[in-house]
Design an enzyme around this catalytic site. Structure first.
Site, PDB file in Angstrom:
ATOM      1  CG  HIS A 182      -1.835  -4.460  -2.966  1.00  0.00           C
ATOM      2  ND1 HIS A 182      -1.346  -5.644  -3.462  1.00  0.00           N
ATOM      3  CD2 HIS A 182      -1.831  -4.624  -1.628  1.00  0.00           C
ATOM      4  CE1 HIS A 182      -1.035  -6.455  -2.465  1.00  0.00           C
ATOM      5  NE2 HIS A 182      -1.337  -5.863  -1.335  1.00  0.00           N
TER       6      HIS A 182
ATOM      7  CG  ASP B 109      -1.184  -9.467   1.019  1.00  0.00           C
ATOM      8  OD1 ASP B 109      -1.610  -8.511   0.354  1.00  0.00           O
ATOM      9  OD2 ASP B 109      -0.055  -9.472   1.543  1.00  0.00           O
TER      10      ASP B 109
ATOM     11  CD  GLU C 153       1.315  -3.381  -0.631  1.00  0.00           C
ATOM     12  OE1 GLU C 153       1.576  -3.059   0.538  1.00  0.00           O
ATOM     13  OE2 GLU C 153       1.455  -4.562  -1.052  1.00  0.00           O
ATOM     14  CD  GLU C 154       2.305  -7.783  -1.535  1.00  0.00           C
ATOM     15  OE1 GLU C 154       3.208  -7.452  -0.751  1.00  0.00           O
ATOM     16  OE2 GLU C 154       1.247  -8.325  -1.165  1.00  0.00           O
TER      17      GLU C 154
ATOM     18  CG  ASP D 118      -2.424  -4.709   1.672  1.00  0.00           C
ATOM     19  OD1 ASP D 118      -2.694  -5.878   1.337  1.00  0.00           O
ATOM     20  OD2 ASP D 118      -1.277  -4.235   1.625  1.00  0.00           O
TER      21      ASP D 118
ATOM     22  CG  HIS E 108       3.809 -11.929   1.132  1.00  0.00           C
ATOM     23  ND1 HIS E 108       4.720 -10.935   1.396  1.00  0.00           N
ATOM     24  CD2 HIS E 108       2.622 -11.311   0.992  1.00  0.00           C
ATOM     25  CE1 HIS E 108       4.103  -9.770   1.425  1.00  0.00           C
ATOM     26  NE2 HIS E 108       2.825  -9.963   1.182  1.00  0.00           N
TER      27      HIS E 108
HETATM   28 ZN    ZN Z   1      -0.825  -6.673   0.575  1.00  0.00          ZN
END
Ligand code: ZN
Length: 766
Positions: free
Chosen positions: A401, A412, A449-450, A478, A562
């Site tokens: 993604h 990420d 995606e998240e 991922d 994140h």
């Molecule tokens: Zn990811």
């Protein structure tokens, strides 16, 4: 010796006419001329035939042989180019639906590598952060609710990550606030409770200890299960808001042990916050307004009230710096966490005065959680490149993604984006040299995606008829590189290919010269659960899938998941200086893809699947023994066991026949075959037949009705755990029925799985 397919034409004596030099009569001369003419004709015919039938016979495939293709894949990926990609992607924010300029950049880049792509967009339901507040209050008037302003503020949470000039991304004015995707708006004030990880077991432990949850706010540490399940379980128990924080207790480097935090050392930055989605994606991923069908313009939408997998209570992600004062205020209130059981141990904030009591907080000490989210329909954009193969009805897909929770997202998702770009460049080079893939190859860069794997889910839902017929495999990455330890989860059919491919890539770690990824990998392959884009492929469409990456190990600095410290600076300084793991990832990803795309017989091992299935059934028989229900304990899986035995026997026969066919086709000296086009055609049709079965096999395990309470999940063998989310479980229908003492469910799933196993055997035996 009779010639056969192994006999090389070029050494065939009978094909070379012999000429003897003697004195000849005119009659002999005439015969000689005829003989010579025949000889010349035969030679010309042989040359013509070699030309005519010297069509691709793997691995000597057309203009670019398989060997050359593999060489290109190993030598093309360039750490500097991977870094350049990462530098670009991490130079600006790119939340889901707010990254079109980056998609266009990638499209141009792929075009410059000779790979054309197009954008496929959807309109999806998403939230954006507006404002938030988290305050620890002491109520005046002995615990009664006071007027606004009369409460004493004990602590005002910062809810933001600190700016450090050493990591410029952390000071960028465009950085993204801390928030949860799909969280509910609300303004709640209540006493609060520490709920450990917020797993089903943790909440049960609290109920057993007579800790009241109803009407309270829950503070949970991250890890163990998908964050959405922490919130959903709390909601169902009457909790009014959830606060999630990252406890440093499991980190290898900790402030508690004197390690300096990032950016000055290797310990976790205390202000770092894990953003992320709180939708129950393991019940229903994708756009919540269009469950099971694509979010195209004009698609019918369900209303938010009907989205049962959308949380109704507000939640906030916080740092451990913000969590410490809240947890400290629980000291002396309620049972100590360590008295609740082993899984409650390990909290790492003792050095900040936290004793880890469960609570509830004193009646006058309350938390106020304010969360304002704006929901909107937003266009999202997938980038898709299709390289047509000669077998157009067989398609191999790879992807990662491109949306990120933070301005950075170096690991990420962009360690994957950077590796994908290098793979596109490698295959682009091969295409430039005239390579034509046997199977159609699709490169995908997914959006959103998240939030809930939305881009990939909507795309699979839209293209389901094509994928259900032609889908061979989907290889996901991922995040690609968060450390140096190789991990993979995959469907069993592809385990052998994965293991073989890791032997072909040198590890960036060359403490022993020449060691490969396989040498440093324990070769354990996990079960695919939830949390990334393979979900729609495997669990909904029944396409063999893989997810693989280099992860941080227990003894390494933490990955700031994140958080805004998942930055280019952190990647370069700590995770992958030199981007060598990015290169290794691209090489491995490319090799797996190349063999899937070009091998004449799909490199799947059915016996591995059959062996795994037998083990899964034995595991379930063990779990059964623990059931509270006598009827369940006495259930026998005789039919299921014999169906698995039949599938095992069928698999062994099928694999040996497929191997023999593959060897015949791949035999290097198979030129003889080219003299016999009917033989080649025969082999081609046999290959088509075998490949047709191999690509349809995974789909035999789908059940149209789907799993109980989550019909989108159609795979009967694999699913993300119902209350776990990230981790995968096998035989989910059976396991969940046993867990909920559902005798009818056990019998029903026994029958369903028995049926799909016979269906799979039938397919292979046809
Ligand atoms: Zn990811």
């Amino acid at each position: 010796m009779q010639p056969d397919e192994r006999t090389s034409l070029l050494h065939e004596d009978s094909l070379v006419p012999t000429v003897t030099h003697t004195t000849h009569s005119p009659r002999q001369s005439k015969a000689r001329i005829v003989f010579l003419a025949c000889g010349i004709f035969l030679i010309v015919f042989a040359i013509w035939a070699l030309q005519a039938f010297a069509r691709p016979v793997w691995p000597e495939n057309g203009k670019v042989s398989f060997k050359e293709l593999k060489e290109l894949i190993k030598t093309t990926p360039d750490p500097n180019k991977a870094r350049q990609s990462t530098e670009y992607y991490t130079s600006g924010p790119h939340l889901a639906g707010a990254n079109l300029s980056q998609v266009l950049w990638t499209q141009d880049l792929w075009a410059s590598y000779g790979v054309k792509s197009h954008i496929e967009s959807y309109e999806v339901y998403l939230n954006r952060p507006v404002s938030h507040q988290l305050t620890l209050l002491e109520r005046s008037q002995g615990g009664k609710i006071a007027e606004e302003g009369e409460n004493k503020v004990l602590y005002e949470a910062r809810l933001a990550e600190e700016c450090f000039k050493e990591d410029p991304a952390s000071c960028d004015p465009r950085r993204i606030p801390t928030f949860h995707g799909f969280s509910a708006s609300g303004d709640v004030t209540a006493q609060y409770v520490y709920v450990n990880y917020g797993t089903v077991q943790d909440y049960e432990d609290l109920i057993k200890a007579n800790v009241t949850l109803e009407g309270k706010i829950a503070i949970a540490r991250y890890d163990k299960v998908w964050r959405g399940m922490k919130v959903m379980r709390a909601q169902l128990l009457g909790v009014v808001a959830v606060v999630l924080y990252t406890d440093p207790g499991a980190d290898a480097f900790q402030e508690a042990n004197g390690d300096l935090p990032y950016p000055y050392g290797y310990a976790r930055q205390p202000s770092s916050v894990q953003r992320g989605s709180v939708l129950s994606i393991n019940w229903q991923p994708g756009d919540p307004s269009t469950p099971g069908y694509p979010s195209l313009p004009g698609s019918v939408r369900i209303v938010p009230e009907d989205m049962e997998w959308l949380p109704r209570i507000p939640s906030l992600p916080i740092s451990y710096e913000d969590a410490a004062p809240l947890l400290e205020a629980l000291n002396g209130h309620g049972p100590s966490a360590t008295s609740m059981g082993k899984s409650w141990e390990g909290g790492g904030l003792g050095y900040r005065g936290v004793e880890y009591n469960v609570g509830p907080s004193a009646p006058e000490v309350v938390l106020r959680v304010v969360n304002n989210q704006a929901y909107e329909f937003t266009p999202i954009h997938n980038l898709i490149a299709v390289v047509n193969g000669t077998e157009e009805d067989e398609v191999v897909l790879i992807g990662n993604h491109h949306d990120a929770w933070t301005l950075g997202g170096a690991a990420d998702p962009h360690s994957g984006s950077a590796a994908l770009n290098e793979i596109v460049r490698s295959f682009g080079k091969a295409l430039g040299r005239g390579w034509k893939p046997r199977r159609t190859l699709v490169f995908a860069s997914w959006d959103a995606e998240e939030y809930a794997m939305i881009g990939s889910t909507e795309w699979v839902e839209e293209h389901l008829p094509w994928l259900s017929d032609a889908g061979v495999a989907y290889i996901n990455v991922d995040p690609g590189v968060t450390g140096s330890k190789f991990y993979a989860s995959a469907a069993p059919l592809i385990h052998e290919l994965l293991r073989r491919s890791t032997k072909g890539v040198l590890s960036p770690n060359q403490t022993i010269p020449g060691q490969t990824l396989a040498d440093l990998w324990g070769s354990g392959i996990g079960t695919l659960g939830g949390g990334s884009d393979f979900g729609a492929f495997l669990h909904h469409a029944g396409i063999v899938s893989v997810d693989m990456n280099f992860q941080f190990s227990e003894d390494a600095p933490p990955f700031h998941y994140h958080s805004q410290y998942d930055s280019l600076t952190y990647m370069e300084r700590i995770i992958d200086p030199g981007f060598l793991y990015h290169r290794a990832l691209a090489q491995l990803w490319g090799l797996v893809t190349a063999e899937l795309v070009d091998a004449p017989i799909l490199p799947f091992n059915v016996t591995d699947y059959a062996t795994a299935l037998k083990a899964y059934i034995e595991d379930v028989k063990e779990i059964l023994k623990q059931s509270h229900s006598a009827a369940i304990r006495e259930h026998h899986f005789d039919n299921l066991t014999s169906a698995a035995d039949r599938f095992f026997d069928t698999a062994i026969t099928f694999d040996s026949e497929a191997l023999a066919l593959s060897q015949t086709i791949c035999r290097k000296d198979s030129l003889f075959m080219r003299w016999r086009p009917w033989r080649e055609n025969d082999l081609k049709s046999k290959a088509k037949h075998v490949n047709g079965k191999l690509r349809a096999l995974e789909r035999q395990f789908l059940y149209e009705g789907g799993l109980d309470d989550r019909p989108w999940f159609k795979h009967t063998i694999f699913a993300p755990g119902y209350w776990e989310g990230y981790s995968g479980v096998n035989l989910p229908g059976l396991r969940e029925s046993i867990a909920s003492d559902d005798e009818e469910g056990v019998s029903r799933w026994d029958k369903i799985i028995t049926k799909v196993l016979h269906q799979a055997s039938d397919l292979l035996e046809q």
